[in-house]
Design a protein around this motif. Sequence first.
Motif, PDB file in Angstrom:
ATOM      1  N   MET A 243     -14.262   0.027  -9.300  1.00  0.00           N
ATOM      2  CA  MET A 243     -14.418   1.459  -9.001  1.00  0.00           C
ATOM      3  C   MET A 243     -15.327   2.047  -9.927  1.00  0.00           C
ATOM      4  SD  MET A 243     -11.877   4.194  -7.456  1.00  0.00           S
ATOM      5  CE  MET A 243     -12.298   5.491  -6.673  1.00  0.00           C
TER       6      MET A 243
ATOM      7  N   THR B 241     -15.075   7.574  -8.829  1.00  0.00           N
ATOM      8  CA  THR B 241     -13.804   8.154  -9.286  1.00  0.00           C
ATOM      9  C   THR B 241     -13.951   9.520  -9.270  1.00  0.00           C
ATOM     10  OG1 THR B 241     -13.713   6.084 -10.904  1.00  0.00           O
ATOM     11  CG2 THR B 241     -12.643   8.256 -11.575  1.00  0.00           C
TER      12      THR B 241
ATOM     13  N   ILE C 246      -6.333   5.551  -8.404  1.00  0.00           N
ATOM     14  CA  ILE C 246      -7.474   5.090  -9.060  1.00  0.00           C
ATOM     15  C   ILE C 246      -7.451   4.427 -10.174  1.00  0.00           C
ATOM     16  CG2 ILE C 246      -9.584   6.417 -10.136  1.00  0.00           C
ATOM     17  CD1 ILE C 246      -9.014   8.481  -8.417  1.00  0.00           C
TER      18      ILE C 246
ATOM     19  N   LEU D 240      -9.047   0.825 -10.879  1.00  0.00           N
ATOM     20  CA  LEU D 240      -9.686   0.726 -11.953  1.00  0.00           C
ATOM     21  C   LEU D 240      -9.279  -0.563 -12.801  1.00  0.00           C
ATOM     22  CD1 LEU D 240     -10.586   4.132 -13.250  1.00  0.00           C
ATOM     23  CD2 LEU D 240     -12.059   2.573 -12.513  1.00  0.00           C
TER      24      LEU D 240
ATOM     25  N   ALA E  84     -10.447  -0.041  -4.649  1.00  0.00           N
ATOM     26  CA  ALA E  84     -10.893   1.295  -4.706  1.00  0.00           C
ATOM     27  C   ALA E  84     -10.983   2.087  -3.113  1.00  0.00           C
ATOM     28  CB  ALA E  84     -12.465   1.086  -5.012  1.00  0.00           C
TER      29      ALA E  84
ATOM     30  N   SER F  53      -6.928   9.639  -1.172  1.00  0.00           N
ATOM     31  CA  SER F  53      -7.514  10.888  -1.363  1.00  0.00           C
ATOM     32  C   SER F  53      -7.820  11.677  -0.295  1.00  0.00           C
ATOM     33  CB  SER F  53      -9.080  10.599  -2.541  1.00  0.00           C
ATOM     34  OG  SER F  53      -9.489  11.809  -2.859  1.00  0.00           O
TER      35      SER F  53
ATOM     36  N   ILE G 125      -5.587   9.158 -15.380  1.00  0.00           N
ATOM     37  CA  ILE G 125      -6.642   8.294 -15.473  1.00  0.00           C
ATOM     38  C   ILE G 125      -6.779   7.956 -16.977  1.00  0.00           C
ATOM     39  CG2 ILE G 125      -8.995   7.587 -15.372  1.00  0.00           C
ATOM     40  CD1 ILE G 125      -8.896   9.099 -12.556  1.00  0.00           C
TER      41      ILE G 125
END
Length: 254
Positions: free
Chosen positions: A1, A6, A127, A131, A139, A146, A193
Amino acid sequence: MKMEGTFIALLIPFLGTALGSAFVFFMKKDMPNLLQKILLGFASGVMVAASVWSLLIPGLEMGGIWPATLGLLGGFAFLLLIDQITPHLHPVGGPEGPKSQLSKTAMLALAVTIHNFPEGMAVGVAIAGALGGGAGMSAAGALALSLGIAIQNVPEGAIISMPLRAAGNSRWKSFRVGTLSGIVEPVGGLLVILLSSAVTRLMPFFLAFAAGAMLYVVVEELVPEASQGKHSNIATIGFAIGFALMMVLDVVMG
């Protein structure tokens, strides 16, 4: 991703809140009860489907049954604790209660923060999983989550800004409060994250934890309000549509 993806995935839920808050410019002071029921039901369906397909299932695939179970119960317990110590979006009780000491605007703003922060964390967890290349989390799946939360945030933003307007606040103030309440989502997502490298092994737990937090919001806040009074059947139809839409988004994009 990629970095751009992101950033977009973190920002999309906030934009959904802003869009919903903007309803205050196009509607009268009071939101029609029928529309409110539709929005509440739809938001509930989206959040339940997102919790299952975008969080619980990937968590189970990554870590098995026990981390997912502990995470799910932990998410419920976390929101239950917050609701016990913090005023939130329930009818204000008698004059002796602490909730009645806060203005309605403060209560609504705080309620939205309670709702939105774990949702932002859920996006951040998804996310971070994408990642890190974790099994079951892509992704596309993170983006689907989202988008699903953003869809849920549209009615939530309206449900926040419209009562503020009905309470006598200006349209712009109602819009600002509703919109700014969504800031906590990208903040919560970014925080997760940034910390993900330290908790990679705990990712299955945190995926389920985020699911539990979102499901708590549905069970404690959205469904009871949607079921009260007239048009409860309309809310049920809205739930079915929201659930189906989020399920399709996640399966097709994931």
